[in-house]
Design an enzyme around this catalytic site. Structure first.
Site, PDB file in Angstrom:
ATOM      1  CG  ASP A 186       5.836   3.385   0.772  1.00 41.93           C
ATOM      2  OD1 ASP A 186       6.179   4.061   1.769  1.00 41.93           O
ATOM      3  OD2 ASP A 186       4.651   3.145   0.487  1.00 41.93           O
ATOM      4  CE1 TYR A 193      -3.696   2.509   0.567  1.00 42.60           C
ATOM      5  CE2 TYR A 193      -2.396   3.290   2.432  1.00 42.60           C
ATOM      6  CZ  TYR A 193      -3.455   3.451   1.548  1.00 42.60           C
ATOM      7  OH  TYR A 193      -4.267   4.553   1.658  1.00 42.60           O
ATOM      8  CE  LYS A 216       2.641   4.570   8.560  1.00 42.53           C
ATOM      9  NZ  LYS A 216       1.293   4.936   9.006  1.00 42.53           N
TER      10      LYS A 216
END
Length: 463
Positions: free
Chosen positions: A270, A175, A298
């Site tokens: 990613d 994702y 994050k």
């Protein structure tokens, strides 16, 4: 109930329990109530789709209604009914130092008094950029954005501009945000809802994305053989965490690096989840494979909305205003997120941080494995550093190495386990297809409490 003896007669009589003891016994023997959370969810459903701002929060995969969190401190959160939980969601990764960490709070408190956003450069933005560049092996320059989705979207635009090609390769189950070209065979929330792709994605855009399985070198080679001259980039989570934690097999990341070099394509890692989570410098430092572009998020925002993409100057200087590839953002690099990020990275630079995280997570994994074995619950535990997923496989010994393996797991068993753990004061991701995150605030007592609760929860799975 204790029995006391009257000295005058020697007869045993029962005396009333002190009120405070009765209160304590009632709290620990009665099921947790979540009436306030239920009411809050009903109210939220009237004004927000599904009552949430992100799909997995709705508890669709595990049944029941979500709990509404009031506050957090260290490794624990408290809901609006007053129930306390050991938290392994950790805002899905950013809170590696725990909730309301005093150093992060101090940095935010200092900055908020000066202003939250200016739409102008600040020195703290440069400070965080310098820390990222010094830590991430492949990075010479970085551009801050507001989310991991923006970071991946922008990195792909840069890759297409730099190569003059349109097609990209992504791995099924990974994702990279809800950008149209990446919401094809996605993971996490899309998997949880049973729709691996989304309505509203134009076929013309989806056709530029080639999907292969993670850990499938032959599949990637076949894609390059067929489309090599049109492939701008491979984008991959070096350690996927949105179909549960999946580990790269030996040589897999190296093979992707080789294929990109052979065909003039870019390799994009990613690392929104793995960046500064697996190691200082991320998964690329952990595994020793360098991408061309890295997406971050994050942890580098210390718990505030943030994203970034980074790479060598030859690529990054193609971004506007240095170059022609346009990308902008009103709140990008805002001083609140930058200040929190600096404080967080300073914490992670301290001695033995990653060794301590690894040791605590290994202890959790061992405890879960022991509890599952005692209850005869088939379980496969995948762990990378402080990221962990116990997969409820249907037969002992089954490996979980890709999307298909993850989808073959017993999600019903996970739902039973999740709800039993919640009842016993442990807050887990409400989906089999998510990573658990262990942080610096998870001390030995929290790990022991979790393992003890898990033994009860495994019994619920087989009952």
């Amino acid at each position: 109930m204790p029995v006391r003896c009257r000295k005058s007669t020697g007869k045993r009589v029962r005396l009333p329990m002190p009120p405070i003891v009765l209160e304590w016994m009632a709290y620990y023997t009665m099921p947790r109530t979540t009436l306030n959370s239920q009411a809050a969810f009903a109210k939220a459903e009237r004004v927000m789709p599904g009552g949430v701002s992100s799909p997995v929060r709705a508890f669709k995969a595990v049944g029941g209604n979500p709990i509404f969190i009031k506050e957090g401190e260290g490794c624990r959160v408290t809901d609006i009914d007053g129930n306390s939980y050991v938290d392994y969601v950790a805002s899905y990764g950013p809170l590696i130092a725990g909730h309301a960490n005093e150093r992060v709070v101090a940095a935010l408190s200092k900055q908020i008094g000066r202003g939250s956003s200016f739409g102008a450069p600040t020195e703290v933005e440069t400070q965080l950029a310098e820390m990222v560049v010094s830590a991430v092996p492949s990075a010479e320059m970085v551009r801050f954005v507001n989310s991991g989705t923006e970071a991946c979207m922008s990195a792909l635009r840069l890759a297409r501009a730099a190569t003059g090609r349109d097609k990209i390769i992504k791995c099924i189950g990974c994702y990279h945000g809800h950008t149209d070209s990446l919401l094809v065979q996605a993971g996490s929330g899309a998997l949880t809802l049973g729709t691996p792709s989304s309505p509203g994605v134009p076929a013309s855009i989806a056709s530029t994305t080639i999907s292969v399985h993670f850990n499938d070198v032959e599949g990637a080679e076949a894609a390059f053989k067929k489309y090599g001259k049109d492939i701008a980039a491979i984008i991959v989570e070096p350690v996927p965490g949105n179909m549960g934690v999946i580990l790269p097999e030996g040589g897999y990341l190296e093979a992707l690096r080789r294929l990109c070099d052979e065909h003039g394509s870019l390799l994009i890692f990613d690392e929104v989840m793995t960046g500064f989570r697996l190691a200082w410098g991320g998964a690329q430092a952990f595994y020793g494979v360098l991408p061309d572009l890295t997406c971050l998020g994050k942890i580098i925002g210390g718990g505030l909305p943030v994203g970034a993409y980074a790479g060598p100057k030859r690529l990054m200087e193609q971004i506007s205003p240095a170059g022609k590839v346009y990308q902008a953002g009103t709140l990008s690099g805002n001083p609140l997120a930058m200040s929190a990020g600096v404080a967080m990275l300073e914490i992670l630079q301290e001695s033995q941080v990653y060794q301590n995280l690894d040791r605590r997570t290994a202890g959790l994994a061992d405890g879960l494995a022991e509890g599952a074995a005692e209850a005869k619950v088939p379980l496969t535990i995948n762990r990378a550093g402080s990221m962990i997923t116990p997969f409820f496989v249907r037969k002992s010994g089954l490996a979980v190495n890709n999307f298909n393996d993850a989808c073959a797991c017993d999600v019903g068993a996970y739902a039973k386990f999740f709800n039993a753990m919640l009842e016993n004061g442990i807050y887990l991701p409400p989906s089999q297809y998510e990573a658990w995150f262990v942080g610096l605030a998870h001390d030995a007592a929290a790990i022991e409490e979790t393992v003890a609760a898990a033994k009860t929860a495994f019994a619920a799975v087989v009952s």
